[in-house]
Write a protein that holds these residues in place. Structure first.
Motif, PDB file in Angstrom:
ATOM      1  N   ARG A 503       4.724   4.230  -1.191  1.00 34.29           N
ATOM      2  CA  ARG A 503       3.515   5.029  -0.367  1.00 34.29           C
ATOM      3  C   ARG A 503       2.601   5.433  -1.717  1.00 34.29           C
ATOM      4  O   ARG A 503       1.332   5.693  -1.621  1.00 34.29           O
ATOM      5  N   ASP A 504       3.398   5.803  -2.846  1.00 35.66           N
ATOM      6  CA  ASP A 504       2.837   6.243  -4.156  1.00 35.66           C
ATOM      7  C   ASP A 504       2.251   4.807  -4.880  1.00 35.66           C
ATOM      8  O   ASP A 504       1.884   5.102  -6.132  1.00 35.66           O
ATOM      9  N   GLU A 506       3.858   2.493  -5.982  1.00 36.50           N
ATOM     10  CA  GLU A 506       5.137   1.826  -7.074  1.00 36.50           C
ATOM     11  C   GLU A 506       6.030   0.856  -6.406  1.00 36.50           C
ATOM     12  O   GLU A 506       6.467   1.416  -5.262  1.00 36.50           O
TER      13      GLU A 506
END
Length: 970
Positions: A503-504, A506
């Motif tokens: 979700r970020d 990465e």
């Protein structure tokens, strides 16, 4: 053994006593001209001389038959006579052949009640392949004759066989370019007196090498211990599918397929294809051409017994199970590609993999002839169980010199008693209530020598301890709980593009923990199964790291310290390698991955091996993984540590001497006798029990000192008293202890006193000024003082050889009896205080204390009438009193003390043995009046006459003391 319900197979195992440096003709040389046979060779090397394949060989000649005949000899059952369980030979004394040995043992077995199976020979391929012609094998014919003779001795109830080497049972394939193939043992296997085909099965089950890029690892097998891998090679791999044509091919893993050309019977060349050999007709192939006539072997006609089956406990032992490490032998080898370290786990893996498949009906068909399985598994014998007690064997190398060979050898003793790790984990799961069908432990290997669950805990906790110690994981997959060892090969290679973004944003997160969070050293405490389960501490340590943390753990497990050190080192390496972790997400298409699987991650131009730790499924598969290095799971063990064993001590009945002696010290009452005992080993404390009858023994006393007891080496003659005896020598053998010379002053103080038994229960006390050691434990004692402490009257003349001798010192223990016990016939038992008085380590004897220490000494210095001018008439007999009191030896005394209650004497007037008159007195003189002389002798004594008298001092407790017998001269 039969009386205990055990089945007995008699297995003659020849050991070749050929020492190093011998000058015997070596048959494995041209014309047998080279001196020096290999040291302590295998019995399978026995062959003709010169051997086949060497210049001048007698193989395939009449000379070979002559040599074989000489080896077997001419003994027959009629050469033996049996009496009870004793067997004697009545044939030619020079006939020490193989037949005589085997027939002798057959008679012994029969005399002892018979055996279940009897082998007429074992592992002699060098002998059975000797030919006297192109296809004639004289040793096989000799074994057939021997089988018939053994049958005549043991009868139809005994199964008779021959234990062939695994390379020998299926045929003779001479490597001379002839193409010959002979089923040379078929005449023996088909013989009516042979009940089974014996095979010493040491067939290889692996071809494992260093690293993970060799052929078997590349095929996907996880480790050499994997049971599926080993079982796949029972009817596969080397000796079944392929062989190595040379050492170079083995090194390069150049495998040549086993084929048979157009004949399509490759089993002829497959030693592992036992099933095809057993269920097929056999056709010899002289010159490589198959004969049109089958051999005498009838397919499926005899069961097969693995008369030996085993693997050495050495690294990669399954690569070559038939070799053993013994530095003194020319046959000493380590298995192919072994690194030479101890490995108990591979031995267990071999046995489990070997036994289980033959128990499966699919692998072990039923004979249509005898109605039982091809391989008769109940009679297959794992090699080798040793009757010597573990752990004393192998640790006590001063008792058993082959102890060092145990460490890397085939011995099951001390190993087979361990429980399989897989079996233990399965058992714990079942205890937790799991269904057996939901448990998969096939991915575990190794063994647990001992595991103590000392507290109430869930089975899961116990399994977690095992997992930490052995290095395995438990995972849930496909509805089962699966246990797998760590260190497996990767199942997949992933790159950055295979990941899903989080979700970020990465896709991959790599973390490296700080060194300060990790231990520099790891210490494990375990127990030693070979040392009474004493604690052992092992340690693994990293040297060049920026941390000083030390972690300690304790495992309630019994394990060899060298193996514990290996596992401890693995655990420390896991911690340091696993400091690198990864978090990433995979698409749902990677559903096949499970925790504990290993993947290879391609990142920054390098490949990293990662072991999956956890998987969380949602829209993607969230993965947590730690780095793995397979090398951490293939480490050498630590250095072996010798066990410190407490030897079991067997106490024999002690040598005991009960002595009724004059009082020897002031601190002991005069009436008490003493006890002297000797035993090897000395139990530390002896107990003295007594009873007035044959039961009801009560403890009287204990003592802890071993006495110096011995025997006379030669007769000991009488000698002078009250001065040195310089003419006699006392030669004595002491069972223990020493003697030394002393000065006269020390001697006069009571040193070097010995009691010599001149007659049963009668002792002369002797002191010796000079002690000379003339042999081990043997002393020659001179400068003697005889008849000490009033024992001059019991001096032997002579005291005979073998008489008992006891050194009188503080090791003698007084027996605390009451004066009321004197004169009573007691029964005594003396032995180790830690044992019951009924134990065989007690000495039983009868002894009646007489209170010798209360007996007055004989008077001395009887006055002679001729020394004083007198006329016939009244005669005053005078003497000097002695005292048994120890203080009587003091020089400053005017008169010795009176040791009795009252002073009183009896004086006997003797006529030879007849007592004519007894006079009494309360002083040291008595009057023999003229009237009394006249009444007894007709007239008073005058010049020239003699009179024999006997003087006793009286004891109020015991009456008369020792007599002084004197002849008076007038």
């Amino acid at each position: 053994m039969k009386a205990r319900g055990l089945r007995v197979t008699f297995y003659p195992f020849l050991l070749m006593d050929v020492p190093p440096g011998n000058t015997l003709a070596n048959p494995y040389s041209a014309n047998a001209a080279t001196p020096g046979q290999p040291a302590f060779p295998w019995r399978g090397r026995i062959t003709c001389s010169p051997a086949a394949g060497f210049v001048g060989s007698v193989d395939k000649t009449g000379t070979a038959a002559t040599q074989v005949s000489a080896l077997f000899g001419a003994a027959t059952p009629g050469n033996f006579s049996v009496s009870g369980e004793s067997v004697s030979f009545t044939g030619s004394p020079s006939d020490w052949g193989l037949r005589r040995m085997v027939l002798h043992y057959a008679h012994l077995c029969a005399a002892a009640g018979g055996v279940d199976a009897f082998l007429i020979g074992t592992e002699m391929p060098g002998l059975t392949t000797i030919r006297s012609g192109a296809s004639t094998y004289p040793a096989v014919t000799a074994f057939k004759s021997l089988a018939a003779d053994v049958r005549s001795i043991l009868g139809a109830g005994t199964k008779i066989g021959y234990a062939a080497d695994w390379s020998e049972y299926f045929g003779h394939h001479p490597q001379n370019g002839s193409g010959d193939v002979y089923f040379h043992l078929d005449p023996l296997w088909s013989d009516a007196n042979i009940n089974f085909v014996g095979i010493d099965n040491y067939l290889p089950l692996s071809d494992w090498r260093d690293g993970f890029d060799h052929a078997d690892a590349l095929e996907g097998w996880p480790a050499i211990y994997d049971r599926a891998y080993l079982q796949a090679n029972i009817a596969g791999g080397e000796g079944f599918e392929w062989f190595y044509a040379s050492a170079a091919d083995r090194s390069a893993q150049t495998r040549t397929p086993i084929t048979d050309g157009a004949a399509s019977t490759p089993w002829v060349f497959r030693p592992k294809d036992i099933r095809a050999w057993w269920q097929s007709q056999h056709f010899n192939r002289p010159g490589g051409v198959e004969s049109g006539l089958a051999t005498a072997w009838v397919p499926q006609s005899k069961p097969i017994r693995f008369t030996e089956l085993g693997c050495p406990a050495i690294d990669r032992g399954t690569n070559q199970p038939n070799v053993f490490f013994d530095p003194k032998s020319s046959e000493s080898f380590t298995p192919y590609f072994s690194r030479g370290w101890r490995d108990d786990a591979i031995q267990r893996a071999y046995l489990e993999a070997s036994y289980l498949p033959w128990g499966d009906p699919a692998n072990n068909p039923i004979s249509t002839i005898y109605g039982d399985r091809m391989v008769h598994l109940p009679e297959c014998a794992a090699w080798t169980w040793d009757a010597r007690p573990y752990p004393f064997f192998p640790e006590l190398t001063d008792v058993w010199t082959d102890g060092p060979n145990w460490r890397l050898g085939h011995w099951l003793t001390g190993r087979l008693g361990a429980v399989s790790l897989a079996a233990l984990v399965r058992h714990l799961c079942l205890r937790a209530g799991m269904q057996e069908a939901l448990i998969d432990v096939s991915g575990l290997w190794g063994a647990v020598e001992g595991y103590a669950i000392a507290a109430l805990e869930a089975p899961r906790s116990s399994i977690s301890t095992l997992a930490r110690h052995f290095g395995f994981d438990a995972i849930e997959t496909e509805g089962m709980i699966r246990f797998v060892m760590r260190g497996r090969a990767s199942v997949l290679t992933l790159a950055h593009d295979d990941f899903m973004a989080s979700r970020d944003g990465e896709a991959l997160e790599l973390v490296r923990a700080q060194e300060t969070e990790l231990p520099q050293a790891l210490k494990w405490q375990v127990a030693r199964a070979d040392e009474d389960y004493d604690a052992a501490l092992v340690e693994a340590r990293r040297i060049t790291v920026d941390t000083t943390r030390i972690a300690s753990e304790s495992f309630p497990m019994a394990i060899p310290p060298e193996e514990a050190e290996r596992r401890c080192r693995r655990a420390l390496m896991e911690a340091w390698i696993g400091r690198e972790s990864a978090t990433f997400r995979l698409p749902p298409s990677r559903l096949a991955l499970d925790p504990a699987d290993v993947i290879r991650l391609v990142h920054d131009s390098r490949e990293i091996e990662l072991r999956l730790v956890s998987i969380a499924d949602s829209d993607g598969r969230g993965i947590e993984a730690v780095r793995q290095d397979r090398a951490a799971y293939d480490l050498p063990p630590g250095d072996p540590r010798p066990a410190s064993l407490t030897r079991s001590v067997v106490f024999g009945a002690p040598d005991v001497v009960l002595l009724d002696l004059p009082q020897l010290s002031e601190d002991q009452p005069a009436h008490r006798p003493t006890v002297a005992a000797h035993a090897v080993p000395w139990p530390g404390e002896m107990a003295v029990f007594r009873s007035a009858s044959t039961d009801g023994f009560a403890l009287l006393t204990t003592f802890g000192s071993r006495a110096r007891i011995g025997t006379l080496v030669s007769d000991f003659h009488s000698g002078p008293t009250s001065r040195f005896d310089l003419g006699n020598a006392l030669v004595v053998d002491l069972a223990s202890g020493t003697l030394e010379s002393v000065t006269d002053l020390t001697l006069f103080g009571g040193a070097n006193a010995l009691a010599v038994e001149t007659a049963p229960g009668i002792w002369e006390i002797v002191q010796a000024g000079v002690a000379e050691l003339i042999a081990t434990g043997r002393y020659r004692l001179t400068r003697l003082l005889r008849g000490q402490r009033g024992t001059e009257a019991v001096m032997g003349n002579p005291t005979p050889t073998g008489a008992r001798v006891a050194v009188l010192d503080s090791a003698l223990a007084p027996l605390p009896i009451a004066e009321a016990d004197l004169g009573l016939p007691w029964n005594w038992r003396i032995g180790p205080a830690a044992r019951a008085f009924s134990d065989a380590s007690y000495t039983a004897l009868a002894f009646m204390p007489a209170g010798r220490g209360l007996v007055p000494f004989a008077p001395v210095h009887v006055a002679q009438p001729w020394r004083t001018a007198r006329s016939p008439g009244d005669l005053t007999i005078r003497w000097t009193r002695r005292s048994r009191a120890l203080v009587a030896d003091a020089w400053e005394q005017v008169e010795v003390p009176l040791a009795e209650d009252l002073e009183s004497y009896d004086v006997q007037i003797l006529d030879r043995a007849v007592v004519k008159r007894t006079l009494t007195s309360s002083t040291t003189s008595v009057l023999f009046t003229a009237a009394q002389q006249t009444a007894d002798w007709g007239a008073p004594f005058g010049p020239g006459q003699t009179l024999v008298i006997r003087i006793y001092q009286l004891s109020n407790r015991l009456g008369r003391g020792d007599p002084a017998t004197v002849t008076l001269q007038f």
